[in-house]
Design a protein around this motif. Structure first.
Motif, PDB file in Angstrom:
ATOM      1  N   ALA A  56       3.227   1.458  -0.039  1.00  0.00           N
ATOM      2  CA  ALA A  56       3.673   1.634   1.347  1.00  0.00           C
ATOM      3  C   ALA A  56       5.187   1.677   1.364  1.00  0.00           C
ATOM      4  O   ALA A  56       5.851   1.046   0.536  1.00  0.00           O
ATOM      5  CB  ALA A  56       3.165   0.488   2.225  1.00  0.00           C
ATOM      6  N   ALA A  57       5.742   2.432   2.320  1.00  0.00           N
ATOM      7  CA  ALA A  57       7.196   2.590   2.399  1.00  0.00           C
ATOM      8  C   ALA A  57       7.627   2.788   3.843  1.00  0.00           C
ATOM      9  O   ALA A  57       6.858   3.310   4.659  1.00  0.00           O
ATOM     10  CB  ALA A  57       7.653   3.784   1.555  1.00  0.00           C
ATOM     11  N   PRO A  58       8.857   2.392   4.164  1.00  0.00           N
ATOM     12  CA  PRO A  58       9.387   2.677   5.507  1.00  0.00           C
ATOM     13  C   PRO A  58       9.713   4.150   5.652  1.00  0.00           C
ATOM     14  O   PRO A  58       9.928   4.856   4.660  1.00  0.00           O
ATOM     15  CB  PRO A  58      10.658   1.818   5.560  1.00  0.00           C
ATOM     16  N   GLU A  59       9.798   4.615   6.885  1.00  0.00           N
ATOM     17  CA  GLU A  59      10.008   6.034   7.125  1.00  0.00           C
ATOM     18  C   GLU A  59      11.373   6.516   6.650  1.00  0.00           C
ATOM     19  O   GLU A  59      11.577   7.711   6.452  1.00  0.00           O
ATOM     20  CB  GLU A  59       9.834   6.358   8.615  1.00  0.00           C
ATOM     21  N   HIS A  60      12.321   5.609   6.406  1.00  0.00           N
ATOM     22  CA  HIS A  60      13.645   6.001   5.941  1.00  0.00           C
ATOM     23  C   HIS A  60      13.794   5.823   4.429  1.00  0.00           C
ATOM     24  O   HIS A  60      14.909   5.834   3.918  1.00  0.00           O
ATOM     25  CB  HIS A  60      14.713   5.169   6.663  1.00  0.00           C
TER      26      HIS A  60
END
Length: 442
Positions: free
Chosen positions: A399-403
């Motif tokens: 999982a990763a942040p949108e930035h």
């Protein structure tokens, strides 16, 4: 009835939004010495349990569905169903980056939100170990971990800290294995290269770099960060220049190390003979003169990363060379050293033998996680390597942040699309919480 139908029924027939609001209030209500406040909290707790009881009495697996409805949104619950159907197992360890993942300077005032911290305690209480995996120093990580999670969790034996991007692993409560310095296994030639770079990186930098950057990292992870707002035009310009400077400094250090090795291995020779050995091509091998080492090194890392190539091209520093012709002795060292570029944020070099993957594997061994299925959360290329390791070994989801960095985001989108908004890592934690609840049903 199929689980998907049951989840549709759950979210269609019950006011799950209000249920979640009660749950969040009860979870993160501040500890205050106020009779009125505590009475309000007690009333909310009773209302929460009444609403859960309605769900508990309506489903065969009522406790599971009540807890899912109290934590996860409709979309998160269906994502959890999809993950359970795809993998058929629960997440049994969390591997979590900190900066711009659990917390974000742009979205959470650089603090880990209280709802995120509470979800981490829920996982801990459920017996899921936590591996904090960061480029920060151990002292910094221990400080906020104890402050946010509490000393009891940090020293429980179920938490480990991989710090300084894999330089060391700290796992309190594990005797002789509590602190392991992974750099002790590095070869002498790599130590020599990093000693050289570290000692020269700021003193020999052009004045605009010295004024525009500061240094982070450790002996085996040298990172130049901008003295400007991350993402700004000034930050982008100075980091692009810093990348070229670091590559060239690395090339010089590697060239010096190779020259030292050749002198140690070769018979004594005259200055003229030594000069010829360093620059001639009598044996059909490419030259290893200082200027050529720089060119080969630039070409090597440009071939490794399109972003690095684009920066070198933009700075007029890209050598159009066939990397297949790079001399073997040079390749043998460069293969062990990483160069990373984070647009308008950082330029760094590090040891590929000291990375987050190595640290995570060591941490899992200490924690006794023999068959990991991890939730790997992160935003950078160093986190991407852990995500790729998990994917290649069927050891987890990402999982990763949108930035996040472009490559990291692409990996996450191509796997399970677990992308969250800046500062909202709790959304993925709630999804995985629901996944684990569903996985218990078998």
């Amino acid at each position: 009835m199929e689980r998907y139908d049951l989840v549709y029924q759950l979210y269609d027939e019950y006011d799950t939004k209000t249920l979640r609001e009660y749950q969040e209030f009860v979870d993160v209500f501040p500890a205050v010495d106020s009779r009125v406040a505590l009475e309000h909290w007690q009333g909310a707790t009773e209302e929460l349990e009444e609403r859960k009881d309605e769900i508990r009495s309506s489903f065969a697996a009522g406790e599971t569905f009540a807890e899912i409805a109290a934590r996860a949104t409709r979309d998160q619950a269906f994502t959890a169903l999809d993950l359970e159907a795809k993998y058929g197992r629960a997440v049994n360890v969390l591997v979590l980056d900190v900066d711009e993942t659990l917390r974000s300077a742009g979205g959470t005032d650089n603090e880990i939100p209280r709802d995120t911290l509470h979800m981490l305690t829920e996982f801990h209480d459920a017996g899921v170990p936590i591996v904090i995996c960061t480029g920060q120093t151990l002292e910094n990580v221990k400080g906020f971990a104890i402050q946010g999670l509490g000393s009891e969790i940090v020293h429980s034996g179920d938490l480990s800290i991989v710090y300084e991007a894999g330089t060391g692993v700290f796992a309190p409560g594990h005797g002789a294995d509590t602190k392991q310095l992974l750099y002790e296994d590095l070869g002498e030639e790599i130590r020599t290269v990093f000693d050289d770079v570290r000692s020269r990186v700021l003193p020999e930098a052009p004045e605009d770099l010295r004024r525009g950057c500061h240094l982070q990292g450790n002996e085996f992870n040298v990172t130049m960060k901008p003295n400007y707002e991350t993402g700004s035009t000034d930050a982008r310009e100075v980091i692009d220049e810093a990348l070229v400077y670091l590559i060239d400094l690395l090339a010089d250090a590697v060239g010096t190390a190779l020259e030292g090795e050749s002198r140690d291995d070769a018979p004594a020779e005259t200055d003229a003979g030594r000069s010829a050995a360093a620059s001639d091509d009598a044996n059909g091998e490419p030259s290893l003169s200082g200027e050529t080492v720089v060119d080969w090194t630039r070409a090597y890392y440009a071939a490794q990363d399109p972003e690095i190539r684009a920066v070198l091209e933009g700075e007029g520093a890209y050598p159009d060379l066939d990397t297949a012709a790079i001399p073997d002795p040079l390749t043998a060292i460069l293969e062990r050293i990483d160069v990373a570029y984070y647009e308008a944020d950082a330029a760094e070099i590090g040891s590929l033998e000291l990375n987050k993957v190595v640290g995570v594997e060591r941490a899992l061994a200490v924690l006794g996680v023999d068959d990991p299925f991890a939730l790997v959360m992160g935003d950078s290329k160093s986190d991407l390597r852990v995500m790729e390791w998990a994917a290649e070994t069927d050891a987890g989801i990402a999982a990763a942040p949108e930035h996040a960095s472009q490559d990291t985001l692409e990996h996450v989108l191509e796997t399970d699309e677990l992308v969250f908004d800046r500062g909202k890592s709790v959304d993925v934690l709630r999804t995985v919480y629901a996944l684990n609840r569903l996985a218990r049903l078998g």
